[in-house]
Design a protein around this motif. Sequence first.
Motif, PDB file in Angstrom:
ATOM      1  N   ARG A 160     -26.273 -31.796  34.528  1.00  0.00           N
ATOM      2  CA  ARG A 160     -25.850 -32.880  35.429  1.00  0.00           C
ATOM      3  C   ARG A 160     -24.535 -33.483  34.971  1.00  0.00           C
ATOM      4  N   SER A 161     -24.369 -33.644  33.673  1.00  0.00           N
ATOM      5  CA  SER A 161     -23.130 -34.186  33.123  1.00  0.00           C
ATOM      6  C   SER A 161     -21.949 -33.247  33.398  1.00  0.00           C
ATOM      7  N   ALA A 162     -22.162 -31.949  33.225  1.00  0.00           N
ATOM      8  CA  ALA A 162     -21.100 -30.971  33.470  1.00  0.00           C
ATOM      9  C   ALA A 162     -20.684 -30.988  34.942  1.00  0.00           C
ATOM     10  N   VAL A 163     -21.656 -31.013  35.843  1.00  0.00           N
ATOM     11  CA  VAL A 163     -21.342 -31.054  37.278  1.00  0.00           C
ATOM     12  C   VAL A 163     -20.568 -32.328  37.610  1.00  0.00           C
ATOM     13  N   ALA A 164     -20.983 -33.441  37.043  1.00  0.00           N
ATOM     14  CA  ALA A 164     -20.291 -34.710  37.305  1.00  0.00           C
ATOM     15  C   ALA A 164     -18.835 -34.647  36.830  1.00  0.00           C
ATOM     16  N   ARG A 165     -18.603 -34.062  35.661  1.00  0.00           N
ATOM     17  CA  ARG A 165     -17.225 -33.962  35.143  1.00  0.00           C
ATOM     18  C   ARG A 165     -16.386 -33.003  35.990  1.00  0.00           C
ATOM     19  N   ILE A 166     -16.978 -31.879  36.400  1.00  0.00           N
ATOM     20  CA  ILE A 166     -16.264 -30.916  37.241  1.00  0.00           C
ATOM     21  C   ILE A 166     -15.896 -31.568  38.575  1.00  0.00           C
ATOM     22  N   ARG A 167     -16.861 -32.259  39.183  1.00  0.00           N
ATOM     23  CA  ARG A 167     -16.596 -32.935  40.458  1.00  0.00           C
ATOM     24  C   ARG A 167     -15.523 -33.997  40.294  1.00  0.00           C
ATOM     25  N   ASP A 168     -15.598 -34.752  39.220  1.00  0.00           N
ATOM     26  CA  ASP A 168     -14.618 -35.820  39.000  1.00  0.00           C
ATOM     27  C   ASP A 168     -13.196 -35.254  38.923  1.00  0.00           C
ATOM     28  N   VAL A 169     -13.025 -34.195  38.148  1.00  0.00           N
ATOM     29  CA  VAL A 169     -11.701 -33.580  38.023  1.00  0.00           C
ATOM     30  C   VAL A 169     -11.255 -33.005  39.372  1.00  0.00           C
ATOM     31  N   GLY A 170     -12.161 -32.334  40.067  1.00  0.00           N
ATOM     32  CA  GLY A 170     -11.820 -31.764  41.365  1.00  0.00           C
ATOM     33  C   GLY A 170     -11.461 -32.832  42.386  1.00  0.00           C
ATOM     34  N   VAL A 171     -12.225 -33.911  42.408  1.00  0.00           N
ATOM     35  CA  VAL A 171     -11.961 -35.004  43.352  1.00  0.00           C
ATOM     36  C   VAL A 171     -10.635 -35.679  43.040  1.00  0.00           C
ATOM     37  N   ARG A 172     -10.345 -35.882  41.754  1.00  0.00           N
ATOM     38  CA  ARG A 172      -9.057 -36.508  41.394  1.00  0.00           C
ATOM     39  C   ARG A 172      -7.887 -35.639  41.841  1.00  0.00           C
ATOM     40  N   GLY A 173      -7.996 -34.325  41.681  1.00  0.00           N
ATOM     41  CA  GLY A 173      -6.942 -33.424  42.134  1.00  0.00           C
ATOM     42  C   GLY A 173      -6.796 -33.443  43.646  1.00  0.00           C
ATOM     43  N   MET A 174      -7.924 -33.449  44.343  1.00  0.00           N
ATOM     44  CA  MET A 174      -7.880 -33.484  45.799  1.00  0.00           C
ATOM     45  C   MET A 174      -7.319 -34.825  46.282  1.00  0.00           C
ATOM     46  N   GLN A 175      -7.722 -35.901  45.631  1.00  0.00           N
ATOM     47  CA  GLN A 175      -7.217 -37.236  45.993  1.00  0.00           C
ATOM     48  C   GLN A 175      -5.699 -37.279  45.857  1.00  0.00           C
ATOM     49  N   ALA A 176      -5.189 -36.703  44.807  1.00  0.00           N
ATOM     50  CA  ALA A 176      -3.739 -36.682  44.602  1.00  0.00           C
ATOM     51  C   ALA A 176      -3.048 -35.874  45.699  1.00  0.00           C
ATOM     52  N   ALA A 177      -3.657 -34.761  46.097  1.00  0.00           N
ATOM     53  CA  ALA A 177      -3.052 -33.912  47.127  1.00  0.00           C
ATOM     54  C   ALA A 177      -3.111 -34.557  48.504  1.00  0.00           C
ATOM     55  N   LEU A 178      -4.093 -35.425  48.738  1.00  0.00           N
ATOM     56  CA  LEU A 178      -4.303 -35.997  50.070  1.00  0.00           C
ATOM     57  C   LEU A 178      -3.895 -37.469  50.164  1.00  0.00           C
ATOM     58  N   THR A 179      -3.036 -37.918  49.274  1.00  0.00           N
ATOM     59  CA  THR A 179      -2.660 -39.345  49.266  1.00  0.00           C
ATOM     60  C   THR A 179      -2.004 -39.793  50.565  1.00  0.00           C
ATOM     61  N   GLY A 180      -1.349 -38.912  51.282  1.00  0.00           N
ATOM     62  CA  GLY A 180      -0.687 -39.294  52.526  1.00  0.00           C
ATOM     63  C   GLY A 180      -1.613 -39.331  53.731  1.00  0.00           C
ATOM     64  N   TRP A 181      -2.866 -38.999  53.563  1.00  0.00           N
ATOM     65  CA  TRP A 181      -3.813 -38.963  54.672  1.00  0.00           C
ATOM     66  C   TRP A 181      -4.473 -40.334  54.840  1.00  0.00           C
ATOM     67  N   THR A 182      -4.748 -40.731  56.075  1.00  0.00           N
ATOM     68  CA  THR A 182      -5.441 -41.992  56.332  1.00  0.00           C
ATOM     69  C   THR A 182      -6.933 -41.809  56.084  1.00  0.00           C
ATOM     70  N   PRO A 183      -7.648 -42.911  55.833  1.00  0.00           N
ATOM     71  CA  PRO A 183      -9.107 -42.791  55.685  1.00  0.00           C
ATOM     72  C   PRO A 183      -9.771 -42.171  56.920  1.00  0.00           C
ATOM     73  N   GLU A 184      -9.258 -42.470  58.099  1.00  0.00           N
ATOM     74  CA  GLU A 184      -9.821 -41.893  59.322  1.00  0.00           C
ATOM     75  C   GLU A 184      -9.608 -40.385  59.367  1.00  0.00           C
ATOM     76  N   GLU A 185      -8.420 -39.918  58.975  1.00  0.00           N
ATOM     77  CA  GLU A 185      -8.150 -38.483  58.947  1.00  0.00           C
ATOM     78  C   GLU A 185      -9.064 -37.779  57.946  1.00  0.00           C
ATOM     79  N   LEU A 186      -9.241 -38.393  56.788  1.00  0.00           N
ATOM     80  CA  LEU A 186     -10.104 -37.799  55.766  1.00  0.00           C
ATOM     81  C   LEU A 186     -11.554 -37.744  56.233  1.00  0.00           C
ATOM     82  N   GLU A 187     -12.008 -38.809  56.870  1.00  0.00           N
ATOM     83  CA  GLU A 187     -13.381 -38.839  57.377  1.00  0.00           C
ATOM     84  C   GLU A 187     -13.578 -37.759  58.449  1.00  0.00           C
ATOM     85  N   HIS A 188     -12.615 -37.627  59.333  1.00  0.00           N
ATOM     86  CA  HIS A 188     -12.693 -36.622  60.391  1.00  0.00           C
ATOM     87  C   HIS A 188     -12.693 -35.209  59.801  1.00  0.00           C
ATOM     88  N   LEU A 189     -11.795 -34.960  58.848  1.00  0.00           N
ATOM     89  CA  LEU A 189     -11.733 -33.652  58.204  1.00  0.00           C
ATOM     90  C   LEU A 189     -13.049 -33.321  57.505  1.00  0.00           C
TER      91      LEU A 189
END
Length: 180
Positions: A119-148
């Motif tokens: 569970r700890s490994a999955v949480a760390r993998i997800r955290d790193v993946g989410v941070r990378g995705m968040q950085a890539a999608l900074t120009g997207w609105t919350p509505e666009e992200l929710e729709h996607l």
Amino acid sequence: MPVMPTPPLPGRPGTPASPEVIEIERALTRVTYLSTRARQHDRLMALAGVPLDRAAVALLRHIAECEPLRPGELAQRLGVEASHVTRTVQQLDRSGHVRRVPDPRDGRAQRIELTHAGRSAVARIRDVGVRGMQAALTGWTPEELEHLASLFHRMVDDFLAHSFEEDGEPGPAQPTGTGG
């Protein structure tokens, strides 16, 4: 971008694919390529501090998304050979990320569940993946992200339903997306 000739759809001779579907397939191919490169995986694992190969991570993440399952059920859901799951479960068991537990419906069978380390490994993998995705999608609105996100979940659900229809089997009981 040049429009390519529309190939006929498999199983439906003479029915051309729409340009939109062709573009979606092309985009997914690009995303898949970018996200599955060995160098990308190695970087993600180094940042997460998890020394596992891609197959082990895929299985670990899948186990985290569902109740404990038998190895055969995991193989069916992942669309891989049971022997691949068996080898990967052995690797994850040795590394302390999963454990085998008795199947409450059949004492002779075993199910695979995450350990605290898993569970700890999955949480760390997800955290790193989410941070990378968040950085890539900074120009997207919350509505666009929710729709996607909603469309992606819907697409995955439809892919799963379609893949099992082709096999002549009922689809697996999977968590559904956010609707759509």
